[in-house]
Every structure is written in structure tokens, then in C-alpha cells.
Scaffold this motif. Structure first.
Motif, mmCIF file in Angstrom:
data_model
loop_
_atom_site.group_PDB
_atom_site.id
_atom_site.type_symbol
_atom_site.label_atom_id
_atom_site.label_comp_id
_atom_site.label_asym_id
_atom_site.label_seq_id
_atom_site.Cartn_x
_atom_site.Cartn_y
_atom_site.Cartn_z
ATOM 1 N N VAL A 9 57.494 48.644 12.147
ATOM 2 C CA VAL A 9 58.606 48.068 11.388
ATOM 3 C C VAL A 9 59.861 47.983 12.256
ATOM 4 O O VAL A 9 60.575 46.978 12.263
ATOM 5 N N ILE A 10 60.115 49.056 13.014
ATOM 6 C CA ILE A 10 61.289 49.074 13.888
ATOM 7 C C ILE A 10 61.158 48.020 14.986
ATOM 8 O O ILE A 10 62.136 47.323 15.316
ATOM 9 N N GLN A 11 59.955 47.884 15.564
ATOM 10 C CA GLN A 11 59.749 46.869 16.597
ATOM 11 C C GLN A 11 60.067 45.476 16.066
ATOM 12 O O GLN A 11 60.751 44.695 16.726
ATOM 13 N N GLN A 12 59.545 45.171 14.872
ATOM 14 C CA GLN A 12 59.809 43.854 14.302
ATOM 15 C C GLN A 12 61.280 43.697 13.960
ATOM 16 O O GLN A 12 61.864 42.607 14.139
ATOM 17 N N ALA A 13 61.909 44.778 13.504
ATOM 18 C CA ALA A 13 63.342 44.722 13.197
ATOM 19 C C ALA A 13 64.157 44.435 14.457
ATOM 20 O O ALA A 13 65.142 43.684 14.413
ATOM 21 N N LEU A 14 63.753 45.018 15.568
ATOM 22 C CA LEU A 14 64.443 44.760 16.834
ATOM 23 C C LEU A 14 64.317 43.293 17.223
ATOM 24 O O LEU A 14 65.297 42.654 17.635
ATOM 25 N N ARG A 15 63.102 42.776 17.110
ATOM 26 C CA ARG A 15 62.900 41.360 17.462
ATOM 27 C C ARG A 15 63.717 40.449 16.542
ATOM 28 O O ARG A 15 64.333 39.481 16.982
ATOM 29 N N ASP A 16 63.717 40.765 15.258
ATOM 30 C CA ASP A 16 64.482 39.954 14.303
ATOM 31 C C ASP A 16 65.978 40.069 14.566
ATOM 32 O O ASP A 16 66.720 39.079 14.445
ATOM 33 N N LEU A 17 66.416 41.270 14.927
ATOM 34 C CA LEU A 17 67.838 41.524 15.142
ATOM 35 C C LEU A 17 68.407 40.659 16.255
ATOM 36 O O LEU A 17 69.524 40.151 16.159
ATOM 37 N N PHE A 18 67.600 40.466 17.312
ATOM 38 C CA PHE A 18 68.110 39.754 18.483
ATOM 39 C C PHE A 18 67.576 38.332 18.612
ATOM 40 O O PHE A 18 67.890 37.635 19.570
ATOM 41 N N ALA A 19 66.784 37.900 17.613
ATOM 42 C CA ALA A 19 66.206 36.549 17.677
ATOM 43 C C ALA A 19 67.282 35.473 17.650
ATOM 44 O O ALA A 19 67.122 34.397 18.236
ATOM 45 N N THR A 20 68.387 35.755 16.963
ATOM 46 C CA THR A 20 69.440 34.750 16.835
ATOM 47 C C THR A 20 70.548 34.906 17.876
ATOM 48 O O THR A 20 71.502 34.136 17.879
ATOM 49 N N GLU A 21 70.424 35.917 18.733
ATOM 50 C CA GLU A 21 71.438 36.116 19.774
ATOM 51 C C GLU A 21 71.245 35.080 20.880
ATOM 52 O O GLU A 21 70.162 34.962 21.446
#
Length: 283
Positions: free
Chosen positions: A197-209
Motif C-alpha cells: 500500500v505504501i509503495q503504491q501511495a509513493l508512486r501515486d504521490l509523485f505521479a503528478t510531480e
């Protein structure tokens, strides 16, 4: 020559291990690879057994603009993998470069010394914000930032590494384009649902950066990586088959996937690598 800096403003995220293993698999794929150790704690300098030890290292390169490669470049026991040692044990380079007019651009200006002789330059850096870190990024085509799958690590990445990239953006006015920033999730725990869950959250967090690429490949938290460093070998030589009963792929497959994703120019060379082909070359 492609230049990749492995960066983070946080220590202990696996920069040196990433640099050593990426350099090792690239050399075994036939690339001419140079490792540059910019960390005052010279862990990368002692990762591999050396066949030959140059009299100088990073201090002579950056303090004196030394351009004689025979005085700078040491040779590891891995064919095709060379190293410029960290020998700034007193940490003088940061002060020197801070007050030098070309401090943050010095390494970039010295790269022609190496370009004809290497395909890939990998720069290992210190886990703290410094002139040396900024200099490494400004010399790079790609910046690779390992992040452990923890929310606190993600916050430090945003506060430190992303801020660094924003701070060097004005160098565009000098015609220097900052490198793309690639996010590598390191020491992932695939059997833990919370970690996934944390891994996917990290990817989602920076996907729009803007300017950030979250790599699909992640490095699992398996015993093969510390074992490889103990043996002074790249991990793909140590674990070339997945152990029975384990879900995560063999380290060989993980490192090859990372190399193909990060360095697509040489994907055919990486794809031709055979698992276990170098297992008898332990020295």
C-alpha cells in the motif's frame, strides 16, 4: 557517455548498493563503466576488490583539475568496471567548491576527460545537501533517487531531494538542463500488504510531480544484497536464480529489469545477459 547520479538528501536509503550493483551488471553486459565516489564515507570505494589502485582519486580530480586518468582511475576485479576513489577523508572539497567560481560546475567541465573512454558514469553521493551533491546533479543526464517504502522517507524526499532539484533549476539560464529525476523504491517488502500500500501511495504521490519518473522496478528487501557486498560482488552474480518458495524474483532479474528501464539505450545488451554466466569468476 551517459552520466547517472545516485542521490538523496537522506542517508541509509541504499545509494551505494544501487551504484555498485548497477555498475556491475552494466559492466557484465559489455559496457565500459566508471564509478565515481563522491561520498566522504568511501563505502563504494571499498565495495569491490581492486586489481590496481591509482595514486589519486576524487580529491585530485576536483581540487587540482587532474586530467591524467592513470593517476585517477583504479581498476576493480570486475572486467570493464573502473573506479575513481573517494579520498577526501577530511571533507575539504565541500569548502573548496563552495568558494570556487566554478564550484557547482567543476565536475561537468571535467567530464571530457572520461567521455571517450566510458559508456556509463555512475556517481555515488553523500546523503546530505551539499555543494558536492549539487555539482553531481548538474553533471548528470539522469538523477536516480532510492526511497525506502516509508511515509517519513517520502516526506524527506519531497523536502530535501525535490527542493534540491527546484533550487538548481535556474541553471537553465546558462543552458544547463537539470536531469530527469527517477524514483526507485528500495528495500520493498512484497509479502507485507501494508508495504505494498505504501509503495503504491509513493508512486501515486509523485505521479503528478513534473520531472519525476517513478520506476516500475523496485528493489526487494532480500538477503542477497548484503551477502553480495560481503563477497565484493555485484548481486546479479550472487543470486541468479530465484530460491524455491520465494515470491520475489531473483536479484539477477531485478537488476536486469532496473538496468533496462533506466538505461533503455543498452536494453539489447542487458537482454543478452545469461543468468549465472559469471558465477565462476569469483576472485
Amino acid at each position: 557517455m551517459q552520466v547517472v547520479s545516485i542521490i538523496s538528501t537522506k542517508g541509509g536509503v541504499g545509494k551505494t548498493t544501487t551504484a555498485a550493483n548497477l555498475g556491475g551488471i552494466a559492466a557484465d553486459a559489455g559496457l565500459r563503466v566508471l564509478l565515481l565516489d563522491l561520498d566522504v564515507q568511501p563505502t563504494l570505494s571499498s565495495y569491490f576488490t581492486l586489481r590496481s589502485h591509482a595514486p589519486g582519486g576524487i580529491y585530485e580530480l576536483l581540487a587540482f583539475n587532474e586530467q591524467d586518468r592513470s593517476r585517477l582511475v583504479s581498476h576493480t576485479a570486475i572486467d570493464g568496471l573502473n573506479l575513481v576513489l573517494s579520498n577526501d577523508d577530511k571533507g575539504q572539497l565541500n569548502t573548496l567548491l563552495l568558494h570556487a567560481p566554478d564550484g557547482r560546475l567543476r565536475l561537468r567541465n571535467l567530464l571530457p576527460v572520461f567521455r571517450p573512454h566510458y559508456d556509463l558514469l555512475l556517481i555515488d553521493t553523500q546523503g546530505a545537501r551539499s555543494v558536492l551533491l549539487e555539482m553531481a546533479v548538474l553533471a548528470s543526464d539522469i538523477a536516480l533517487s532510492p526511497v525506502t517504502p516509508e511515509i517519513l522517507a517520502a516526506r524527506e524526499f519531497r523536502r530535501g531531494t525535490l527542493q534540491l532539484m527546484q533550487d538548481i533549476a535556474p541553471y537553465q539560464r546558462l543552458g544547463i538542463e537539470p536531469p530527469s529525476l527517477h524514483l526507485l523504491i528500495n528495500r520493498a517488502h512484497p509479502v507485507s500488504s501494508n508495504a505494498r500500500v505504501i509503495q503504491q501511495a509513493l508512486r501515486d504521490l509523485f505521479a503528478t510531480e513534473p520531472g519525476i519518473v517513478a520506476l516500475n522496478t523496485s528493489i526487494p528487501a532480500i538477503e542477497a544484497y548484503p551477502r553480495a557486498s560481503t563477497l565484493a560482488l555485484p548481486v546479479h552474480r550472487v543470486e541468479y536464480r530465484r530460491p524455491r518458495g520465494r515470491i520475489t524474483p531473483a536479484a539477477f532479474d531485478t537488476m536486469r529489469a532496473l538496468a533496462c528501464e533506466l538505461l533503455p539505450t543498452w536494453q539489447p545488451a542487458f537482454s543478452r545477459l545469461q543468468a549465472g554466466a559469471h558465477r565462476r569468476t569469483v576472485r
